[in-house]
Write a protein that holds these residues in place. Structure first.
Motif, mmCIF file in Angstrom:
data_model
loop_
_atom_site.group_PDB
_atom_site.id
_atom_site.type_symbol
_atom_site.label_atom_id
_atom_site.label_comp_id
_atom_site.label_asym_id
_atom_site.label_seq_id
_atom_site.Cartn_x
_atom_site.Cartn_y
_atom_site.Cartn_z
ATOM 1 N N PRO A 1 -3.816 4.388 -49.197
ATOM 2 C CA PRO A 1 -4.143 4.343 -47.784
ATOM 3 C C PRO A 1 -3.050 3.597 -47.014
ATOM 4 O O PRO A 1 -2.724 2.450 -47.359
ATOM 5 C CB PRO A 1 -5.483 3.580 -47.725
ATOM 6 C CG PRO A 1 -5.622 2.897 -49.037
ATOM 7 C CD PRO A 1 -4.667 3.510 -50.019
ATOM 8 N N ILE B 1 0.380 -5.041 -47.993
ATOM 9 C CA ILE B 1 0.824 -5.464 -46.660
ATOM 10 C C ILE B 1 1.880 -6.548 -46.853
ATOM 11 O O ILE B 1 1.748 -7.416 -47.728
ATOM 12 C CB ILE B 1 -0.364 -5.988 -45.815
ATOM 13 C CG1 ILE B 1 -1.351 -4.834 -45.528
ATOM 14 C CG2 ILE B 1 0.119 -6.614 -44.513
ATOM 15 C CD1 ILE B 1 -2.465 -5.158 -44.534
ATOM 16 N N LYS C 1 5.674 1.178 -32.008
ATOM 17 C CA LYS C 1 4.593 0.755 -32.910
ATOM 18 C C LYS C 1 4.285 -0.734 -32.730
ATOM 19 O O LYS C 1 5.204 -1.531 -32.564
ATOM 20 C CB LYS C 1 5.083 1.030 -34.343
ATOM 21 C CG LYS C 1 4.115 0.712 -35.444
ATOM 22 C CD LYS C 1 4.744 1.011 -36.798
ATOM 23 C CE LYS C 1 5.489 -0.187 -37.343
ATOM 24 N NZ LYS C 1 5.123 -0.551 -38.715
HETATM 25 N N1 AQP Z 1 1.042 -0.243 -35.684
HETATM 26 C C1 AQP Z 1 0.439 0.191 -36.775
HETATM 27 N N2 AQP Z 1 -0.571 1.065 -36.698
HETATM 28 C C2 AQP Z 1 -1.210 1.507 -37.821
HETATM 29 N N3 AQP Z 1 -0.903 1.082 -39.067
HETATM 30 C C3 AQP Z 1 0.099 0.187 -39.175
HETATM 31 N N4 AQP Z 1 0.650 -0.431 -40.226
HETATM 32 C C4 AQP Z 1 1.647 -1.240 -39.820
HETATM 33 N N5 AQP Z 1 1.758 -1.189 -38.490
HETATM 34 C C5 AQP Z 1 0.820 -0.304 -38.052
HETATM 35 C C6 AQP Z 1 0.207 -0.230 -41.596
HETATM 36 O O1 AQP Z 1 -0.065 -1.514 -42.147
HETATM 37 C C7 AQP Z 1 0.254 -1.488 -43.538
HETATM 38 C C8 AQP Z 1 1.093 -2.664 -43.873
HETATM 39 O O2 AQP Z 1 2.341 -2.580 -43.230
HETATM 40 P P1 AQP Z 1 3.514 -3.467 -43.776
HETATM 41 O O3 AQP Z 1 3.143 -4.872 -43.684
HETATM 42 O O4 AQP Z 1 3.890 -3.022 -45.128
HETATM 43 O O5 AQP Z 1 4.766 -3.172 -42.923
HETATM 44 P P2 AQP Z 1 5.049 -2.360 -41.648
HETATM 45 O O6 AQP Z 1 4.472 -0.998 -41.732
HETATM 46 O O7 AQP Z 1 6.527 -2.420 -41.434
HETATM 47 O O8 AQP Z 1 4.241 -3.212 -40.594
HETATM 48 P P3 AQP Z 1 4.763 -4.129 -39.462
HETATM 49 O O9 AQP Z 1 3.597 -4.841 -38.895
HETATM 50 O O10 AQP Z 1 5.572 -3.315 -38.505
HETATM 51 O O11 AQP Z 1 5.680 -5.158 -40.221
HETATM 52 P P4 AQP Z 1 7.175 -5.554 -39.968
HETATM 53 O O12 AQP Z 1 7.260 -5.902 -38.519
HETATM 54 O O13 AQP Z 1 7.441 -6.729 -40.855
HETATM 55 O O14 AQP Z 1 8.022 -4.363 -40.316
HETATM 56 C C9 AQP Z 1 0.941 -0.146 -43.828
HETATM 57 O O15 AQP Z 1 -0.007 0.721 -44.405
HETATM 58 C C10 AQP Z 1 1.323 0.334 -42.470
HETATM 59 O O16 AQP Z 1 1.345 1.750 -42.408
#
Ligand code: AQP
Length: 342
Positions: free
Chosen positions: A150, A13, A201
């Protein structure tokens, strides 16, 4: 004979903000389930991914510790799972460079996350790191020969790219060195949506804090955000299929189901005909009941940042012991001389 790889899970994460309910339901909660199934699990705060967009250094340090505290508070046991921050283990950056030379520009430019994060902005001004992000992610996974990852639905395309990079590396060098990884995208909340817009999202970096529930939110804040969540005027339907064109309603029902450990059909059976005026308080109560113990434990852990750093350092030592020989062998395969090792 095809090489077989022992089952091993890797995921991470980004400490690019506080951990959201989306990260919790889509990733963290399932990380704990995988650990408890007894599979070897390696989990990482991917701080090098976070700096693909600007991060204030002190805030990044705080969010990395807070993310680690969230992992532990949610049930990750640092004695059973390996828990560390990415930048402490050099194998990630080293393998990422090799993968930058395997991945093709065309592959990277088709990544929807790259397109989304640069949409409406000057892509020329985005960092090279943001463009290369999926190659670093492939390196994170392959540095451990991980076989399963995962993730939430949004990461599916990056996992497919990881497979493409691994296959191309194997073909280019005539080896069966990297496994073909399986994404584990499971459960009812693989894509938790924004509380303000059911088509977007839920994200740490959304400018509106009202769009997300953070694991650091207190009970009143959680209840307030759910009360103000966007919905339509109709009551909840009596079939899950009838939620198809109601993204906000579907999102809240899916969140309820994931938190309760029920299916969407079960939630619909319990709340068919209910107005949001009664469903939202029930959801708020459930969210507070499930999240408050995690928040309380995170707050306790954050009182001792040195202990969190110690746990991350110990995890990094264990991660290094696995990834070092894997990346050394990549250097041999690619023709890099390593005469310093004796
Ligand atoms: N909205 C979501 N629903 C389900 N799973 C989610 N993940 C992120 N948002 C959702 C899953 O969380 C894990 C870590 O995500 P990340 O921190 O690598 O980056 P991301 O997917 O880009 O998450 P964010 O919160 O949207 O971060 P920012 O805003 O910094 O880009 C992953 O397994 C992701 O699938």
């Amino acid at each position: 004979m095809a090489t077989t790889f022992a089952p091993r899970i890797f995921s991470g994460i980004q400490p690019s903000g506080g951990i959201t309910l989306g990260n919790y339901l889509g990733a963290l909660k399932r990380f704990v389930e995988k650990q408890d199934e007894g599979i070897e699990t390696i989990y990482c705060m991917v701080d090098m991914h976070a700096i693909t967009v600007w991060q204030d250094p002190e805030t990044l340090r705080h969010q990395t510790r807070e993310g680690a505290a969230a992992f532990i508070a949610a049930g990750i046991d640092p004695a059973r799972s390996i828990l560390f921050n990415q930048s402490q283990v050099a194998a990630h950056a080293q393998l990422a460079w090799i993968f930058n030379c395997v991945a093709r520009m065309g592959w990277m430019s088709r990544m929807t996350q790259w397109k989304d994060k640069t949409a409406g902005k000057n892509a020329e001004a985005a960092s090279l790191g943001l463009f290369a992000y999926p190659a670093l992610m492939a390196a994170d996974i392959m540095a451990y020969h991980a076989t399963m990852v995962p993730v939430g639905e949004d990461q599916k395309q990056h996992l497919e790219l990881t497979r493409d990079i691994a296959i191309k590396f194997n073909n280019d060098y005539g080896v069966e060195y990297f496994p073909v990884v399986e994404p584990l995208i499971e459960g009812v909340a693989t894509r938790v949506m924004s509380l303000r817009d059911g088509t977007k999202k839920m994200s740490k970096s959304d400018p509106s804090d009202q769009s997300r529930i953070n694991l650091t939110d207190d009970a009143d804040t959680i209840a307030g955000k759910i009360r103000k969540a966007k919905t339509d005027a109709a009551p909840l339907p009596d079939t899950a299929g009838a939620l198809r064109d109601r993204p906000e309603a579907r999102n809240l029902v899916s969140i309820y189901a994931a938190l309760a450990g029920h299916t969407v059909d079960q939630v619909i059976a319990d709340f068919a005909g209910a107005q949001f005026g009664s469903f939202k308080p029930a959801l708020a109560d459930l969210a507070v009941a499930k999240l408050s113990p995690i928040t309380t434990e995170m707050n306790r852990l954050m009182k001792d940042p040195a202990e969190i750093d110690r746990i991350l350092g110990h995890g990094a030592d264990r991660a290094e012991a696995i990834s070092r020989p894997i990346v050394d062998r990549v250097y041999d395969i690619t023709g890099m001389i390593r005469s310093r090792r004796g």
